[in-house]
Design a protein around this motif. Structure first.
Motif, PDB file in Angstrom:
ATOM      1  N   VAL A 145       0.778  -1.256  -0.076  1.00 11.69           N
ATOM      2  CA  VAL A 145       0.200   0.072  -0.018  1.00 11.69           C
ATOM      3  C   VAL A 145       1.012   1.357   0.068  1.00 11.69           C
ATOM      4  O   VAL A 145       1.978   1.429   0.536  1.00 11.69           O
ATOM      5  N   ILE A 146       0.400   2.388  -0.788  1.00  5.89           N
ATOM      6  CA  ILE A 146       1.122   3.624  -0.707  1.00  5.89           C
ATOM      7  C   ILE A 146       0.317   4.602  -0.251  1.00  5.89           C
ATOM      8  O   ILE A 146      -1.002   4.807  -0.558  1.00  5.89           O
ATOM      9  N   ASP A 147       0.686   5.405   0.739  1.00  5.59           N
ATOM     10  CA  ASP A 147      -0.170   6.368   1.337  1.00  5.59           C
ATOM     11  C   ASP A 147       0.082   7.721   0.346  1.00  5.59           C
ATOM     12  O   ASP A 147       1.238   8.118   0.253  1.00  5.59           O
ATOM     13  N   PRO A 148      -0.808   7.942  -0.390  1.00  2.00           N
ATOM     14  CA  PRO A 148      -0.644   9.077  -1.232  1.00  2.00           C
ATOM     15  C   PRO A 148      -0.420  10.584  -0.655  1.00  2.00           C
ATOM     16  O   PRO A 148      -0.013  11.405  -1.304  1.00  2.00           O
ATOM     17  N   THR A 149      -0.888  10.593   0.431  1.00  4.22           N
ATOM     18  CA  THR A 149      -0.584  11.725   1.014  1.00  4.22           C
ATOM     19  C   THR A 149       0.764  12.310   1.632  1.00  4.22           C
ATOM     20  O   THR A 149       1.153  13.250   2.028  1.00  4.22           O
ATOM     21  N   ASP A 183       3.377   7.732 -13.204  1.00  7.68           N
ATOM     22  CA  ASP A 183       2.682   8.403 -13.903  1.00  7.68           C
ATOM     23  C   ASP A 183       3.421   9.721 -14.576  1.00  7.68           C
ATOM     24  O   ASP A 183       4.532   9.883 -14.193  1.00  7.68           O
ATOM     25  N   LYS A 184       2.757  10.497 -15.357  1.00  9.01           N
ATOM     26  CA  LYS A 184       3.543  11.521 -16.191  1.00  9.01           C
ATOM     27  C   LYS A 184       3.941  12.799 -14.987  1.00  9.01           C
ATOM     28  O   LYS A 184       4.764  13.435 -15.378  1.00  9.01           O
ATOM     29  N   TRP A 185       3.356  12.713 -14.070  1.00 11.05           N
ATOM     30  CA  TRP A 185       3.895  13.716 -12.918  1.00 11.05           C
ATOM     31  C   TRP A 185       4.961  13.194 -11.975  1.00 11.05           C
ATOM     32  O   TRP A 185       5.302  13.584 -10.880  1.00 11.05           O
ATOM     33  N   TYR A 233       4.377  10.325 -10.146  1.00  3.91           N
ATOM     34  CA  TYR A 233       3.911   9.564  -8.702  1.00  3.91           C
ATOM     35  C   TYR A 233       3.527   8.198  -9.318  1.00  3.91           C
ATOM     36  O   TYR A 233       3.058   8.005 -10.207  1.00  3.91           O
ATOM     37  N   PRO A 234       3.762   7.363  -8.201  1.00  2.98           N
ATOM     38  CA  PRO A 234       3.598   5.989  -8.365  1.00  2.98           C
ATOM     39  C   PRO A 234       2.029   5.499  -8.754  1.00  2.98           C
ATOM     40  O   PRO A 234       1.303   6.036  -8.263  1.00  2.98           O
ATOM     41  N   ILE A 235       1.788   4.364  -9.720  1.00  2.18           N
ATOM     42  CA  ILE A 235       0.535   3.800 -10.063  1.00  2.18           C
ATOM     43  C   ILE A 235       1.006   2.390  -9.537  1.00  2.18           C
ATOM     44  O   ILE A 235       1.698   1.759 -10.179  1.00  2.18           O
ATOM     45  N   ILE A 247       1.231  -4.857   4.204  1.00  2.00           N
ATOM     46  CA  ILE A 247       0.431  -5.369   4.990  1.00  2.00           C
ATOM     47  C   ILE A 247       0.108  -6.732   4.714  1.00  2.00           C
ATOM     48  O   ILE A 247       0.043  -7.110   3.727  1.00  2.00           O
ATOM     49  N   PHE A 273      -4.623   9.048   5.136  1.00  2.03           N
ATOM     50  CA  PHE A 273      -4.706   7.966   4.469  1.00  2.03           C
ATOM     51  C   PHE A 273      -4.866   6.959   5.418  1.00  2.03           C
ATOM     52  O   PHE A 273      -4.077   6.917   6.552  1.00  2.03           O
ATOM     53  N   GLN A 313      -1.883  17.653  -0.518  1.00  2.00           N
ATOM     54  CA  GLN A 313      -1.107  16.682  -0.181  1.00  2.00           C
ATOM     55  C   GLN A 313      -0.777  15.479  -1.228  1.00  2.00           C
ATOM     56  O   GLN A 313       0.290  15.000  -1.218  1.00  2.00           O
ATOM     57  N   CYS A 314      -1.800  15.131  -2.008  1.00  2.71           N
ATOM     58  CA  CYS A 314      -1.575  14.117  -3.128  1.00  2.71           C
ATOM     59  C   CYS A 314      -1.072  14.491  -4.237  1.00  2.71           C
ATOM     60  O   CYS A 314      -1.877  15.347  -4.861  1.00  2.71           O
ATOM     61  N   ARG A 353      -7.079   8.187  -6.752  1.00  2.00           N
ATOM     62  CA  ARG A 353      -5.742   8.080  -6.432  1.00  2.00           C
ATOM     63  C   ARG A 353      -5.439   9.159  -5.661  1.00  2.00           C
ATOM     64  O   ARG A 353      -4.207   9.278  -5.041  1.00  2.00           O
TER      65      ARG A 353
END
Lengths: 63, 455
Positions: A4-8, A27-29, A31-33, A62, B204, B356-357, B397
């Motif tokens: 799991v990745i916490d995007p915040t 992604d193009k910015w 950030y992980p997908i 987890i 999150f 934040q994201c 996302r």
């Protein structure tokens, strides 16, 4: 086990994508997908390394 | 609780359940719709008036009685998620409560178009507190919080708590927590963080709030209006609440009507009334479109009057892919282009990101820019292809509901206003005026769409 990745927390450093290319693309910015999150046993070591090396402590494994 | 009254209390009926004390201006031509004005001038109902209106506060509930009542009443959360409340209660009841559990009434009301929660807290805080202390008793809650939007709500709740203390009520202690005036402050995890003395920003979490909320413990979090209904259901019974009606939307609900109407403000409506009946009481004329549910809701394109016959309940609204949401009806007249209005709202929401994201920080401005191209008739085809490319990179996302709410608004606009967008494709617009005055945004947030399109 799941990734799991916490995007915040994630700041897009990209360490996880480099270590877990089979699971994570950027992604193009930059950030992980998560393309899939069910972790294979054979990738557990790489995933643990990704957890340790993430500068933002954003990635977790987890049960 | 030792309060008793000698007079027998009649259960409130029809549309005046939560507005019973608002004795002056409530009259409308429709007995199923009550008007409560803007509530700015209304004073708080005292504890004695509250008890003489609604009767004494019952006590000694068991979990099974409360759960059964809520299930039969079909009470759903009034913050927008329309989740059956008895299921939420069950999730907390069945969670590991060894270290205690918490109850939170969310009155952040971060939707600028809504006044229902703050009005309820300012005018009848005892109704909300009744519901809270009843479930607090059933769950043996460790802490009970009311999360409030502004100073007036804070002081009304504070005064109500003081009155109850002075009367010697032996009930759960309630703490008041102030919400900052930001759009994301009302997100569930923002509320939890604020209660834990952190910033009111989304967090999150793998677990639901019902399992891991305040201090990591099970938390029953719902909108303040939900708790007000609960206090009445446990007084007068589920059958009273349903009043012979069936379906998900039995009982009454609070609706804020705004925009191009002669009588904006707060209404309480019985289940079964139509959108048109509510708008008639609000004196809406020449309606072009209605934003149903709030900024995260959807649009109803009013091609002719018959479109407004839609019953105002979630089952009927769902057929039009709409939802009651936070109880908001925002009206546009034929003098406002609905697509321009929608794009202005999306631009506002983009600025309201918690920041934040990554997908929200970088994706929402791209969505807003693409959408502005459609709204300003500058390049519709380009706008649509950009939206198609960027939405999948943003949807689901984020760490909270914010980006998905924005996407829902965009999708609803495109689905509802095909006729208008066709005009825009030809470089035209149904509204001749070149300057757009937003009807549904807060005054101070009137943005500049042209700037958004060039971003």
């Amino acid at each position: 086990m799941k990734i799991v990745i916490d995007p915040t927390r994630c700041q897009g450093h990209g360490t996880c994508a480099a270590l877990l290319a089979e699971y994570i693309e950027m992604d193009k910015w930059h950030y992980p997908i998560l393309s899939r999150n069910q972790l294979k046993d054979s990738h557990l070591e790489a995933a643990k390394k990704a957890v340790q090396l993430c500068p933002e402590l954003a990635i977790k494994i987890i049960e | 609780m030792t309060e008793s009254t000698s007079t027998s209390i009649m259960a409130p009926s029809g549309a005046r359940r939560l507005t019973l004390g608002w004795d002056s201006n409530w009259k409308t031509s429709n007995p199923e719709i009550a008007f409560a004005g803007d509530a700015q001038s209304r004073s708080r109902m005292s504890l004695s008036d509250h008890i003489s209106n609604y009767g004494r506060i019952p006590t000694g509930f068991t979990y099974s009685l409360v759960s059964d009542s809520l299930r039969v009443a079909n009470l759903t959360g009034r913050g927008g998620a329309k989740f059956p409340f008895y299921k939420k209660l069950a999730a907390v009841y069945q969670a590991d409560r060894k270290k205690g559990c918490y109850i939170v009434a969310n009155g952040a009301e971060s939707e600028p178009l809504s006044i229902k929660d703050s009005t309820l807290l300012k005018t009848n805080p005892h109704l909300v507190i009744d519901g809270l202390v009843m479930v607090a008793e059933v769950l043996s809650a460790k802490g009970v919080y009311i999360y409030v939007k502004d100073k007036e709500a804070h002081s009304a709740v504070n005064a109500a708590i003081r009155e109850r203390k002075e009367r010697g009520f032996n009930e759960a202690k309630i703490s008041i927590v102030d919400a900052p005036a930001t759009y994301v402050a009302g997100q569930e995890t923002s509320v939890i963080r604020r209660i834990e003395k952190g910033p009111a920003l989304p967090k999150f979490s793998i677990d639901r709030v019902a399992v891991s909320g305040v201090k990591g413990q099970p938390t029953l979090l719902s909108n303040v209006e939900t708790f007000a209904h609960l206090g009445l259901i446990l007084r007068f019974g589920a059958d009273w609440y349903r009043s012979g009606r069936s379906g998900f939307d039995s009982g009454s609900r609070l609706v804020t009507v705004s925009g191009a109407v002669g009588r904006p403000g707060l209404y309480e409506v019985s289940s079964g009334v139509s959108v048109g009946e509510i708008l008639r009481e609000a004196k809406a004329q020449s309606v072009r479109a209605v934003l149903v549910g709030g900024y995260f809701g959807g649009w109803l394109n009013v091609r002719d009057e018959s479109e407004l016959k839609l019953t105002y309940d979630d089952v009927t609204l769902a057929e039009k892919k709409l939802s009651i949401g936070a109880g908001i009806l925002g009206v546009l007249s034929k003098e406002t282009c609905p697509v321009v209005e929608a794009a202005s709202i999306v631009d506002y929401l983009t600025e309201q990101s918690a920041g934040q994201c990554g997908p929200c920080v970088y994706g929402l401005p791209e969505i807003s820019t693409a959408f502005a191209r459609i709204a300003l008739s500058s390049n519709v085809d380009r706008g649509i292809s950009e939206l198609k490319a960027v939405i999948p990179l943003v949807e689901r996302r984020g760490g909270c509901q914010h980006p998905d709410g924005v996407i829902a608004h965009v999708r609803s606009t495109v689905a509802a206003f095909g006729d208008e967008i066709k005009l825009h494709k030809a470089g035209k617009c149904s509204v001749a005026s070149s300057s757009h005055q937003s009807m549904l945004l807060p005054k101070k947030s009137q943005g500049n769409l042209a700037a958004a399109s060039g971003r």
